[in-house]
Design an enzyme around this catalytic site. Structure first.
Site, mmCIF file in Angstrom:
data_model
loop_
_atom_site.group_PDB
_atom_site.id
_atom_site.type_symbol
_atom_site.label_atom_id
_atom_site.label_comp_id
_atom_site.label_asym_id
_atom_site.label_seq_id
_atom_site.Cartn_x
_atom_site.Cartn_y
_atom_site.Cartn_z
ATOM 1 N N ASP A 216 78.171 34.103 96.790
ATOM 2 C CA ASP A 216 77.066 34.324 95.849
ATOM 3 C C ASP A 216 75.916 33.385 96.203
ATOM 4 O O ASP A 216 76.011 32.600 97.154
ATOM 5 C CB ASP A 216 77.539 34.139 94.397
ATOM 6 C CG ASP A 216 76.817 35.111 93.461
ATOM 7 O OD1 ASP A 216 75.572 35.142 93.503
ATOM 8 O OD2 ASP A 216 77.484 35.843 92.710
ATOM 9 N N HIS A 291 72.454 38.641 95.961
ATOM 10 C CA HIS A 291 73.354 37.495 95.720
ATOM 11 C C HIS A 291 73.790 36.881 97.048
ATOM 12 O O HIS A 291 74.968 36.559 97.244
ATOM 13 C CB HIS A 291 74.565 37.925 94.881
ATOM 14 C CG HIS A 291 74.211 38.167 93.437
ATOM 15 N ND1 HIS A 291 73.957 37.139 92.555
ATOM 16 C CD2 HIS A 291 74.041 39.317 92.739
ATOM 17 C CE1 HIS A 291 73.660 37.649 91.352
ATOM 18 N NE2 HIS A 291 73.692 38.963 91.443
ATOM 19 N N GLU A 355 72.321 43.822 91.188
ATOM 20 C CA GLU A 355 71.198 42.917 90.945
ATOM 21 C C GLU A 355 70.442 42.529 92.228
ATOM 22 O O GLU A 355 70.375 41.360 92.594
ATOM 23 C CB GLU A 355 71.708 41.647 90.250
ATOM 24 C CG GLU A 355 72.334 41.949 88.891
ATOM 25 C CD GLU A 355 72.780 40.688 88.163
ATOM 26 O OE1 GLU A 355 72.606 40.638 86.933
ATOM 27 O OE2 GLU A 355 73.314 39.762 88.795
#
Ligand code: ACM
Ligand code: ZN
Length: 562
Positions: A216, A291, A355
């Site tokens: 991440d 990410h 995202e």
């Protein structure tokens, strides 16, 4: 004592118990399909013996069971009530010894091919205890039920020389094949030993899949031999945001975090073996194309601008993501996935997909050129292009992909499985178009969310927000709004515990327990009409298991606080 004589003696005593059977009903979580108590009982004594029925897998399982009991209930374990420790150390631990002579058996583990893979039966009578599963996995879930019965029986037998285990017939099988929990060591790191305890927690709740989120923005946590900087540079952030992400004035702690905080290949092998011994599949997640800041900080050529980048020190979403225009990004991702596939035997690899802002791609000549060459209409299709290429590559290695529900936006192949996190809608859409789905809606199963409506008054630790009390988890209907044909695409459910605000394993346990009990019941049982009954069973069965295993759990639901 000769076991036959012991059994005869036990039989004589048990007949008496038939006449005076006023025992507290046994509580089992999740509620089995069938659980019938009878008035007989088995007396477990230090002379009792466990047998495995000639199968190597069951021999191993018996050993793992004994090891687990020893780990949790060994004399001197902090927090165990005196009477319970004594009865377990004097009776249960000596009893769980393995023999291969069925005639000596008091507790028999066996397999019956007529049962489904994860199905099991548990029979407790005056003659002994039988756990039978379709496979070793089914037997293991039966052992978990037996553990609940033993703990309740041991507590009731405090001060006696034998444990009176109540007569019982259980037949059970899980409703969903995929029953998962997600583990995020990227925002805060957790050791191999902590991860093993997490795996024990999964097994206790008859959950069969660990989703291991390994990369991440705030830390890359998996050793990749070909790219050593991922864990030399990408594992470390120079400091960490204090307080809530939204609290812009709280500042940073000024302390580097993450040096050496990654899993080596040997660590991974150790975790995989531990999980496999406990019948748990491990699915690794390598996040792309978003990410990815920890990867970009290690190898800046992976980004559109070339950096420099810094492993992210705060939470939220970064605009810096993998560049999809450059072929070197694909070479990198394939190299990483080669090592991942080499290490992890799972059928599925999770490739993230959530995202991911597109602003860097909009301004990157290489990304724009790629869109033109491939005839892609917009940046969402560009993301779809990357995911399709990666899926095809993984397919050549015999793997299938799982992605977060944003992968639907760029168009997905038939074989991709969608993990629905922004509520259930993504999962509903995916099932309607014929894709397999794992439901992990934030509205029901984000366990980093608060457990009470008034966290401050109730003393909840600082959290990311949200509100998912135990009753909300329990109320989830994975089939909501789906017809019969669509329902078959719902492969299972999962809870996610993101760790932005969870820096210790005790805190993680506080977030997961007892909500894992609701996850387990939704995954196993179709009938969930009785929340009060469920809560009473969790209190009678799981709560002592948590206490005796030394697990931290949240008290709110047991105190009637929501
Ligand atoms: C997610 O919570 N971003 C999958
Ligand atoms: Zn680019």
């Amino acid at each position: 004592m000769d076991p036959k004589l012991l059994n005869a003696a036990v039989a004589a005593v048990s007949v008496l118990s038939l006449c005076s059977c006023r025992q507290t009903p046994v509580s089992i979580v999740p509620q089995p399909v069938v659980a019938e108590e009878n008035c007989s009982s088995f007396r477990l004594s230090p002379d009792s013996l466990l047998v495995y029925s000639g199968d190597e897998a069951l021999l191993d399982l018996a050993g793992v069971w004994a090891e687990t009991l020893e780990k949790h209930y060994a004399p001197g374990t902090v927090g165990l009530p005196d009477g319970f420790t004594r009865i377990v150390s004097d009776i249960v631990l000596p009893a769980v010894r393995v023999t291969d002579d069925p005639r000596k058996a008091d507790v028999v583990l066996s397999m019956d091919p007529a049962l489904a893979e994860e199905e099991y039966t548990l029979e407790i009578s005056r003659r002994g205890i039988n756990v039978t599963g379709g496979t070793a996995r089914g037997v293991w879930w039966g052992i978990q039920t037996l553990d609940q019965v033993l703990v309740q029986s041991a507590s009731a037998s405090s001060g006696k020389a034998k444990i009176r285990v109540r007569g019982l017939h259980v037949q059970d099988k899980p409703h969903f094949a995929y029953r998962g929990a997600h583990f995020d060591p990227c925002r805060h790191f957790f050791t191999v030993d902590e991860l093993k305890t997490f795996i024990d927690m999964l097994a206790l709740h008859k959950l069969n899949t660990l989703h291991w989120h390994l990369t991440d923005d705030q830390g890359w946590r998996l050793e990749i031999e070909k790219y050593p900087l991922l864990t030399e540079v990408g594992a470390v952030r120079k400091e960490t945001k204090i307080g809530l992400y939204s609290d812009k004035d709280a500042g940073y702690d000024g302390t580097p975090y993450g040096e050496g905080c990654y899993y080596s290949r040997d660590d991974v092998r150790e975790v995989l073996e531990y999980a496999s011994d406990r019948q748990i599949t491990v699915i690794p997640e390598i996040e792309m194309p978003g990410h990815a800041v920890a990867a970009l900080s290690s190898y800046p050529w992976l980004g559109c601008t070339g950096g420099p980048y810094e492993t992210r020190t705060t939470w939220g979403i970064s605009e810096d993501v993998f560049c999809i225009g450059k072929e070197t990004t694909f070479r990198f991702l394939k190299d990483v996935l080669d090592e991942v596939c080499d290490l992890f035997p799972s059928e599925y690899i999770h490739i993230g997909g959530d995202e991911c802002p597109s602003v860097r791609w909009e301004n990157c000549p290489a990304c724009q050129r790629r869109m033109k060459e491939e005839g892609l209409q917009d940046e969402r299709q560009l993301q779809g292009y990357l995911l399709h290429r990666i899926e095809q590559y993984l397919n050549t290695k015999g793997k299938k992909i799982i992605g977060w529900d944003e992968i639907l936006e760029g168009g997905i192949s038939r074989t991709a499985t969608v993990m629905s996190w922004r509520g259930p809608q993504g999962g509903i859409d995916a099932a309607r178009q014929g894709n397999d789905v794992i439901m992990t809606p934030n509205t029901y199963f984000y366990l980093d969310y608060y457990q009470t409506a008034d966290p401050e008054t109730n003393g909840e630790p600082l959290g990311i927000g949200g509100y998912v009390p135990l009753s909300k988890c329990y109320s989830f209907d994975p089939y909501d709004r789906l017809d019969e044909d669509e329902r078959k695409h719902i492969k299972g459910i999962q809870a996610n515990t993101w760790t932005e605000y969870i820096a210790t394993f005790n805190h993680m346990q506080h977030m997961d327990l007892p909500r894992f009990a609701a996850l387990s019941e939704v995954a196993w049982s179709e009938d969930r009409s009785d929340y009060a009954g469920f809560l009473a069973r969790v209190e009678a069965s799981m709560k002592p298991m948590y206490e005796y295993s030394g697990y931290i759990y949240a008290p709110y639901a047991f105190e009637g606080i929501e």
